[in-house]
Design a protein around this motif. Structure first.
Motif, mmCIF file in Angstrom:
data_model
loop_
_atom_site.group_PDB
_atom_site.id
_atom_site.type_symbol
_atom_site.label_atom_id
_atom_site.label_comp_id
_atom_site.label_asym_id
_atom_site.label_seq_id
_atom_site.Cartn_x
_atom_site.Cartn_y
_atom_site.Cartn_z
ATOM 1 N N UNK A 214 5.149 1.681 2.466
ATOM 2 C CA UNK A 214 6.276 1.629 3.399
ATOM 3 C C UNK A 214 7.403 0.796 2.784
ATOM 4 N N UNK A 215 8.638 1.031 3.203
ATOM 5 C CA UNK A 215 9.760 0.256 2.662
ATOM 6 C C UNK A 215 9.771 -1.163 3.201
ATOM 7 N N UNK A 216 10.262 -2.111 2.380
ATOM 8 C CA UNK A 216 10.486 -3.474 2.857
ATOM 9 C C UNK A 216 11.715 -4.036 2.155
ATOM 10 N N UNK A 217 11.992 -5.302 2.370
ATOM 11 C CA UNK A 217 13.227 -5.907 1.841
ATOM 12 C C UNK A 217 13.248 -5.914 0.319
ATOM 13 N N UNK A 221 6.301 -1.855 -0.077
ATOM 14 C CA UNK A 221 5.080 -2.634 0.119
ATOM 15 C C UNK A 221 3.933 -1.672 0.348
ATOM 16 N N UNK A 222 2.743 -2.075 -0.069
ATOM 17 C CA UNK A 222 1.542 -1.262 0.149
ATOM 18 C C UNK A 222 0.501 -2.129 0.836
ATOM 19 N N UNK A 237 0.245 -5.308 -1.823
ATOM 20 C CA UNK A 237 0.954 -5.322 -3.099
ATOM 21 C C UNK A 237 2.380 -4.878 -2.841
ATOM 22 N N UNK A 238 3.253 -5.067 -3.837
ATOM 23 C CA UNK A 238 4.648 -4.699 -3.631
ATOM 24 C C UNK A 238 5.399 -4.552 -4.932
ATOM 25 N N UNK A 239 6.651 -4.099 -4.830
ATOM 26 C CA UNK A 239 7.501 -3.906 -5.992
ATOM 27 C C UNK A 239 8.809 -3.270 -5.590
ATOM 28 N N UNK A 248 0.968 -2.300 -8.864
ATOM 29 C CA UNK A 248 0.716 -3.721 -8.660
ATOM 30 C C UNK A 248 -0.616 -3.943 -7.945
ATOM 31 N N UNK A 249 -1.005 -3.010 -7.090
ATOM 32 C CA UNK A 249 -2.250 -3.167 -6.329
ATOM 33 C C UNK A 249 -3.471 -2.592 -7.010
ATOM 34 N N UNK A 250 -3.298 -1.773 -8.053
ATOM 35 C CA UNK A 250 -4.435 -1.109 -8.684
ATOM 36 C C UNK A 250 -5.465 -2.085 -9.248
ATOM 37 N N UNK A 251 -5.075 -3.138 -9.997
ATOM 38 C CA UNK A 251 -6.089 -4.078 -10.507
ATOM 39 C C UNK A 251 -6.880 -4.764 -9.395
ATOM 40 N N UNK A 252 -6.196 -5.129 -8.302
ATOM 41 C CA UNK A 252 -6.897 -5.768 -7.185
ATOM 42 C C UNK A 252 -7.895 -4.786 -6.554
ATOM 43 N N UNK A 253 -7.503 -3.524 -6.447
ATOM 44 C CA UNK A 253 -8.406 -2.516 -5.903
ATOM 45 C C UNK A 253 -9.658 -2.400 -6.772
#
Length: 362
Positions: A214-217, A221-222, A237-239, A248-253
């Motif tokens: 979804x969009x954020x500032x 964001x995911x 995660x975000x970017x 950005x979230x793939x390693x944490x997953x």
């Protein structure tokens, strides 16, 4: 005169011995693929290319691929039985300049048992069964509304799936039917936990992963939700864009999945401490032999382990068999390799007339 029951048991043991001596025809050893870019197809470039392809294959078997660079791969490269086959492929990809990039790839297929054993002995965690097969919901919120992305066609999904595959996580999308769309509707509501549990019931073969983009500032964001038997784990995660936020979230997953789907030798050794006697003979019940061919597959797996010097069936009862294993290394070493393979798993609880129980599952 022997009883009918004794005769039947003796005949079954004899059949087991026959199956062990005559493996199924056409059985092909399991191979792990790795790839590397090479300059040409010549013999001079091949050894270095195969070394890099081997490193690539090893990275797919562990959630800690960065540690592969610390290992000495020379013993694997010197073993003529590790490399099964290789081939070349010329790949053309578009570039921003309009001139396609042409690369020559060397693909190598390596013996999975040898590679898993190498990683286990090196102390690295290993994916149980060679990897994780997850069901992935990618839900995107943007100006067009909320929708479930097609993992087989959407570029965002393709990029994420490629990142995960390189880390040993094979992900595929859900069926996309009405039941699946209910999970999409529940993303921002109070019923998400129940919807995730229902999704897990529909896809019991692997963990359920929901990524809500979804969009954020900051751009995008995911919100990640990973549902398994242990419950639901959440992280974010975000970017500046959706692709970077997913990356950005793939390693944490991968790390989250490793908690329940990776085998660590130290944990297996600790669990085996009560029955560990070092090299020697062990009596083992092998259970779960209901399916035709299960005994042949289980005995072949055991015989393929380097520390198994002998495997003698002794008793057959219903859908299990008791065997005498002669080991040239500690029992924990064998159990670590079996846990990494994933098909023969140690069973908790007493093992009557034996040292331990293993259950076959495929």
């Amino acid at each position: 005169m022997p009883s009918t029951l004794s005769w039947c048991r003796g005949a079954l043991v004899a059949l087991f011995l026959c199956a062990l001596a005559h493996p199924a025809a056409g059985q092909v050893p399991e191979g792990i693929q790795g790839s590397a870019v090479v300059a040409d197809r010549g013999a001079a470039a091949r050894p270095e290319g195969l070394a890099r392809a081997l490193a690539d294959a090893l990275q797919r078997l562990t959630p800690d691929p960065e540690r592969i660079a610390e290992l000495d791969l020379a013993p694997l490269l010197a073993d003529e039985m590790v490399l099964q086959r290789y081939s070349y492929e010329q790949v053309s990809r578009p570039t921003a300049s309009g001139i396609p990039s042409i690369r020559l790839l060397l693909h190598g297929w390596f013996d999975a048992v040898a590679l898993r054993g190498f990683l286990v002995r090196a102390g690295l965690p290993v994916w149980r069964g060679g990897g994780v097969r997850a069901v992935l919901w990618l839900v995107l919120d943007d100006e067009a509304g909320r929708r479930l992305l097609d993992t087989a066609r959407d570029p965002l999904a393709a990029e994420l799936l490629a990142r995960l595959a390189a880390r040993g996580v094979q992900a595929a999308g859900p069926l996309g039917d009405l039941e699946d769309l209910r999970l999409v509707d529940a993303v921002a509501g109070d019923g998400l936990a129940e919807a995730l549990a229902a999704a897990g019931g529909r896809y019991p073969g692997g963990p359920v992963v929901l990524a809500w983009i979804r969009p954020d500032a900051e751009g995008a964001a995911v919100d990640w939700h990973v549902a398994s038997d242990a419950g639901v784990e959440r992280f974010a995660s975000g970017g500046p864009g959706a692709a970077i936020a997913l990356a950005d979230g793939a390693p944490r997953l991968v790390g989250v999945l490793a908690g329940s789907h990776a085998v660590r030798a130290a944990q297996v050794l600790a669990a085996a401490r009560e029955v560990e006697r070092g090299p020697g003979d062990y009596l083992v019940w092998i259970e779960g032999l209901e399916r035709a061919g299960a005994w042949a597959a289980a005995s072949a797996l055991l015989s393929a382990q380097s520390m198994v010097a002998g495997l003698v069936p002794e008793v057959a009862a219903a859908e299990r068999a008791r065997v005498r294993l002669t080991l040239t290394a500690p029992l924990g070493d064998l159990l670590s390799l079996l846990a990494a393979d994933g098909r023969l798993q140690a069973v908790d609880g007493p093992a009557a007339d034996a040292d331990l129980r293993l259950r076959w599952q495929d």
